[in-house]
Scaffold this motif. Structure first.
Motif, PDB file in Angstrom:
ATOM      1  N   PHE A  71      67.372  39.902  48.124  1.00  0.00           N
ATOM      2  CA  PHE A  71      66.010  39.531  48.496  1.00  0.00           C
ATOM      3  C   PHE A  71      65.716  40.043  49.905  1.00  0.00           C
ATOM      4  CE2 PHE A  71      66.557  35.503  45.723  1.00  0.00           C
ATOM      5  CZ  PHE A  71      66.204  36.218  44.588  1.00  0.00           C
ATOM      6  N   ASP A  72      64.455  40.062  50.250  1.00  0.00           N
ATOM      7  CA  ASP A  72      64.049  40.507  51.584  1.00  0.00           C
ATOM      8  C   ASP A  72      64.235  39.363  52.572  1.00  0.00           C
ATOM      9  OD1 ASP A  72      63.025  41.844  53.722  1.00  0.00           O
ATOM     10  OD2 ASP A  72      60.925  41.615  53.136  1.00  0.00           O
ATOM     11  N   PHE A  73      65.487  39.211  53.035  1.00  0.00           N
ATOM     12  CA  PHE A  73      65.802  38.124  53.962  1.00  0.00           C
ATOM     13  C   PHE A  73      65.765  38.624  55.407  1.00  0.00           C
ATOM     14  CE2 PHE A  73      68.252  36.305  50.265  1.00  0.00           C
ATOM     15  CZ  PHE A  73      67.406  35.231  50.080  1.00  0.00           C
ATOM     16  N   LYS A  74      64.655  39.254  55.782  1.00  0.00           N
ATOM     17  CA  LYS A  74      64.534  39.718  57.159  1.00  0.00           C
ATOM     18  C   LYS A  74      64.441  38.511  58.088  1.00  0.00           C
ATOM     19  CE  LYS A  74      62.199  44.079  56.094  1.00  0.00           C
ATOM     20  NZ  LYS A  74      60.923  44.844  56.215  1.00  0.00           N
ATOM     21  N   LYS A  75      65.169  38.576  59.169  1.00  0.00           N
ATOM     22  CA  LYS A  75      65.121  37.472  60.140  1.00  0.00           C
ATOM     23  C   LYS A  75      63.817  37.546  60.905  1.00  0.00           C
ATOM     24  CE  LYS A  75      67.588  35.170  63.891  1.00  0.00           C
ATOM     25  NZ  LYS A  75      67.403  33.852  63.331  1.00  0.00           N
ATOM     26  N   ALA A  76      62.976  36.575  60.683  1.00  0.00           N
ATOM     27  CA  ALA A  76      61.698  36.538  61.380  1.00  0.00           C
ATOM     28  C   ALA A  76      61.912  36.137  62.832  1.00  0.00           C
ATOM     29  CB  ALA A  76      60.761  35.547  60.692  1.00  0.00           C
ATOM     30  N   GLU A  77      61.029  36.641  63.695  1.00  0.00           N
ATOM     31  CA  GLU A  77      61.145  36.297  65.112  1.00  0.00           C
ATOM     32  C   GLU A  77      60.867  34.815  65.325  1.00  0.00           C
ATOM     33  OE1 GLU A  77      59.532  37.895  69.455  1.00  0.00           O
ATOM     34  OE2 GLU A  77      58.766  38.775  67.593  1.00  0.00           O
ATOM     35  N   TYR A  78      60.015  34.253  64.456  1.00  0.00           N
ATOM     36  CA  TYR A  78      59.681  32.832  64.543  1.00  0.00           C
ATOM     37  C   TYR A  78      59.873  32.170  63.188  1.00  0.00           C
ATOM     38  CZ  TYR A  78      57.774  34.068  69.040  1.00  0.00           C
ATOM     39  OH  TYR A  78      57.651  34.525  70.322  1.00  0.00           O
ATOM     40  N   SER A  79      60.476  30.983  63.203  1.00  0.00           N
ATOM     41  CA  SER A  79      60.668  30.245  61.961  1.00  0.00           C
ATOM     42  C   SER A  79      59.460  29.339  61.749  1.00  0.00           C
ATOM     43  CB  SER A  79      61.948  29.408  62.025  1.00  0.00           C
ATOM     44  OG  SER A  79      61.878  28.466  63.077  1.00  0.00           O
ATOM     45  N   ILE A  80      58.875  29.442  60.563  1.00  0.00           N
ATOM     46  CA  ILE A  80      57.666  28.688  60.230  1.00  0.00           C
ATOM     47  C   ILE A  80      58.005  27.712  59.118  1.00  0.00           C
ATOM     48  CG2 ILE A  80      55.259  28.837  59.482  1.00  0.00           C
ATOM     49  CD1 ILE A  80      55.756  30.320  62.072  1.00  0.00           C
ATOM     50  N   ASN A  81      57.717  26.437  59.342  1.00  0.00           N
ATOM     51  CA  ASN A  81      57.956  25.409  58.329  1.00  0.00           C
ATOM     52  C   ASN A  81      56.630  24.718  58.058  1.00  0.00           C
ATOM     53  OD1 ASN A  81      59.126  23.548  56.608  1.00  0.00           O
ATOM     54  ND2 ASN A  81      60.924  23.287  57.897  1.00  0.00           N
ATOM     55  N   GLN A  82      55.986  25.148  56.978  1.00  0.00           N
ATOM     56  CA  GLN A  82      54.607  24.722  56.722  1.00  0.00           C
ATOM     57  C   GLN A  82      54.545  23.525  55.790  1.00  0.00           C
ATOM     58  OE1 GLN A  82      52.120  27.930  55.481  1.00  0.00           O
ATOM     59  NE2 GLN A  82      50.272  26.683  55.322  1.00  0.00           N
ATOM     60  N   GLY A  83      53.689  22.577  56.134  1.00  0.00           N
ATOM     61  CA  GLY A  83      53.482  21.403  55.301  1.00  0.00           C
ATOM     62  C   GLY A  83      52.046  20.944  55.376  1.00  0.00           C
ATOM     63  N   ILE A  84      51.667  20.030  54.502  1.00  0.00           N
ATOM     64  CA  ILE A  84      50.288  19.557  54.471  1.00  0.00           C
ATOM     65  C   ILE A  84      49.920  18.778  55.725  1.00  0.00           C
ATOM     66  CG2 ILE A  84      50.875  17.425  53.253  1.00  0.00           C
ATOM     67  CD1 ILE A  84      48.223  17.632  51.806  1.00  0.00           C
ATOM     68  N   TRP A  85      50.901  18.165  56.398  1.00  0.00           N
ATOM     69  CA  TRP A  85      50.621  17.362  57.582  1.00  0.00           C
ATOM     70  C   TRP A  85      50.983  18.119  58.861  1.00  0.00           C
ATOM     71  CZ3 TRP A  85      47.038  14.134  57.660  1.00  0.00           C
ATOM     72  CH2 TRP A  85      46.917  13.149  58.634  1.00  0.00           C
ATOM     73  N   GLY A  86      50.984  19.462  58.780  1.00  0.00           N
ATOM     74  CA  GLY A  86      51.228  20.268  59.958  1.00  0.00           C
ATOM     75  C   GLY A  86      52.310  21.303  59.738  1.00  0.00           C
ATOM     76  N   THR A  87      52.351  22.287  60.604  1.00  0.00           N
ATOM     77  CA  THR A  87      53.303  23.393  60.503  1.00  0.00           C
ATOM     78  C   THR A  87      54.095  23.490  61.798  1.00  0.00           C
ATOM     79  OG1 THR A  87      51.854  24.631  59.011  1.00  0.00           O
ATOM     80  CG2 THR A  87      53.540  25.882  60.199  1.00  0.00           C
ATOM     81  N   SER A  88      55.416  23.450  61.693  1.00  0.00           N
ATOM     82  CA  SER A  88      56.256  23.598  62.883  1.00  0.00           C
ATOM     83  C   SER A  88      56.581  25.070  63.098  1.00  0.00           C
ATOM     84  CB  SER A  88      57.542  22.779  62.743  1.00  0.00           C
ATOM     85  OG  SER A  88      58.352  23.301  61.708  1.00  0.00           O
ATOM     86  N   VAL A  89      56.732  25.442  64.362  1.00  0.00           N
ATOM     87  CA  VAL A  89      57.017  26.822  64.731  1.00  0.00           C
ATOM     88  C   VAL A  89      58.165  26.832  65.725  1.00  0.00           C
ATOM     89  CG1 VAL A  89      56.084  28.990  65.639  1.00  0.00           C
ATOM     90  CG2 VAL A  89      54.558  27.370  64.462  1.00  0.00           C
ATOM     91  N   GLY A  90      59.247  27.513  65.385  1.00  0.00           N
ATOM     92  CA  GLY A  90      60.399  27.613  66.278  1.00  0.00           C
ATOM     93  C   GLY A  90      60.655  29.050  66.666  1.00  0.00           C
TER      94      GLY A  90
END
Length: 397
Positions: free
Chosen positions: A167-186
């Protein structure tokens, strides 16, 4: 017959590795389950299912728990105006309770021998998942391969490629964890104490600049309508408000907090709809609740939010707090007018038949309707009586 394992599956690198390893190295019958709390699009859900089948799982199921998530967590976070450390709307972390519960209940239904999750040993999620699995399905053994094997990202990718998965498991510069009550960004900035996330790190970019006023309707503390359009499905109402507000790049901030495992953590987030709802609801409460209702709600809501963040949803004290929060919302009904602007919003005001700021009883600093000056003089004397006695008896300077 092979033993069954239910894999809490997200389609990412860690759970993809788990899906292959559990079958090939441990000889288990892998049943992948995605617990959807409302943060995935239709296209994303289809992509995750396709990945599961490519990985060779025995079965795959998408468990829609968005309504349970709203009823069990989001609703009470709104009632309590919950912002952890006065900042964070407990975005993705609160989802884990509903997700872990759904996975554990599904494992019981399948009579599984194991449950597997892809959490690492460095974060909060491992505690939330392990604890809730233990509460709901104590006889089912938990496997956490990434934590137990201390795997690096590159090791997981190499293993998958050796087993025909690329799969295309490119390491993103930022990790995004999206949810209905907000999205965290690391990202690298969140690992420091002095830097902030750049504009491009946030998933919702500024697209709207013209000011826009919207009207949110609340009934007994729940948002039921936007600009007169009713949403009996509260989840869809939140999603619609997010659609309207996200182009203004609203709800961005950096949260610093204490993790369950005892270290400080820092994360960026964006939560347009949650922040607007919480601030609007809080403004409506300030007009419709009494002084002591507001005071005690603040005390218990801070505890409730922290305990929810730590995964302690099943402690009976949470039901006690929810009962008070629910009771406090009896008259929290009315409209809140909000103006959307680039990067911010303004709660303009409210309209409610339960507004305690009623001109029938007087206007602060202007006029009095239900009392006289003599009433105030007598009241003031009684109100300060005990402190006056203390001073006269003890002679404090």
């Amino acid at each position: 017959m092979s033993k069954k394992v239910v894999l809490a599956f997200s389609g990412g690198l860690d759970t993809s590795y788990c899906a292959v390893y559990l079958a090939k190295e441990m000889g288990l019958e892998v049943h992948a389950a995605l617990a959807n709390t409302g943060g995935f699009s239709k296209e994303e859900l289809e992509k995750i299912e396709q990945r599961a089948w490519v990985l060779g799982v025995k079965s795959y199921v998408c468990l829609d728990v968005s309504q349970q998530y709203y009823e069990q967590s989001i609703k009470y976070m709104i009632f309590g105006n919950v912002l952890k450390n006065g900042t964070y709307p407990i975005s993705v972390s609160s989802e884990r309770i509903s997700q872990a519960t759904a996975i554990a209940e599904y494992a019981l239904k399948l009579n599984a021998d194991y449950i597997c999750h892809g959490s690492t040993g460095a974060g909060n999620d491992q505690v939330r998942f392990d604890m809730i699995f233990e509460i709901i399905a104590p006889k089912i053994e938990v496997i956490a391969l990434i934590r137990e094997k201390r795997l690096a990202r590159e090791e997981e990718i190499e293993y998958l490629r050796k087993n025909g998965v690329d799969f295309d498991f490119k390491k993103a510069e930022y990790s995004i964890n999206q949810g209905i009550w907000g999205t965290s960004v690391g990202g690298k900035e969140t690992l420091t104490s002095s830097e902030t996330l750049p504009e491009e790190a946030y998933p919702s970019q500024l697209k709207e600049t013209a000011p826009k006023r919207i009207r949110l309707t609340f009934e007994r503390g729940e948002m039921t309508a936007i600009d007169g359009v009713r949403y009996d499905d509260r989840v869809k109402g939140i999603q619609e408000l997010q659609r309207i507000a996200a182009p203004y790049a609203i709800g961005r901030d950096m949260h610093v907090g204490d993790t369950i495992i005892g270290i400080k953590g820092r994360v960026g987030f964006e939560a347009a709809a949650p922040m607007i709802i919480i601030k609007s609801h809080h403004t409506l409460e300030k007009h419709t609740l009494t002084k002591w209702q507001l005071f005690w709600k603040d005390q218990i809501s801070a505890f409730y939010g922290n305990y929810l963040h730590e995964g302690q949803y099943y402690d009976p004290v949470m039901r006690d707090i929810e009962a008070m929060l629910d009771s406090s919302q009896k008259y929290v009904s009315g409209d809140v007018i909000v103006e959307l602007l680039p990067y911010r919003f303004v709660v303009v005001g409210i309209e409610s038949e339960h507004d305690l700021m009623s001109s029938k009883f007087g206007s602060y600093g202007e006029m009095m309707a239900d009392w006289t000056g003599d009433d105030v003089k007598g009241f003031t004397k009684i109100f300060g009586n005990q402190v006056s006695m203390h001073r006269k008896i003890n002679g404090d300077n």
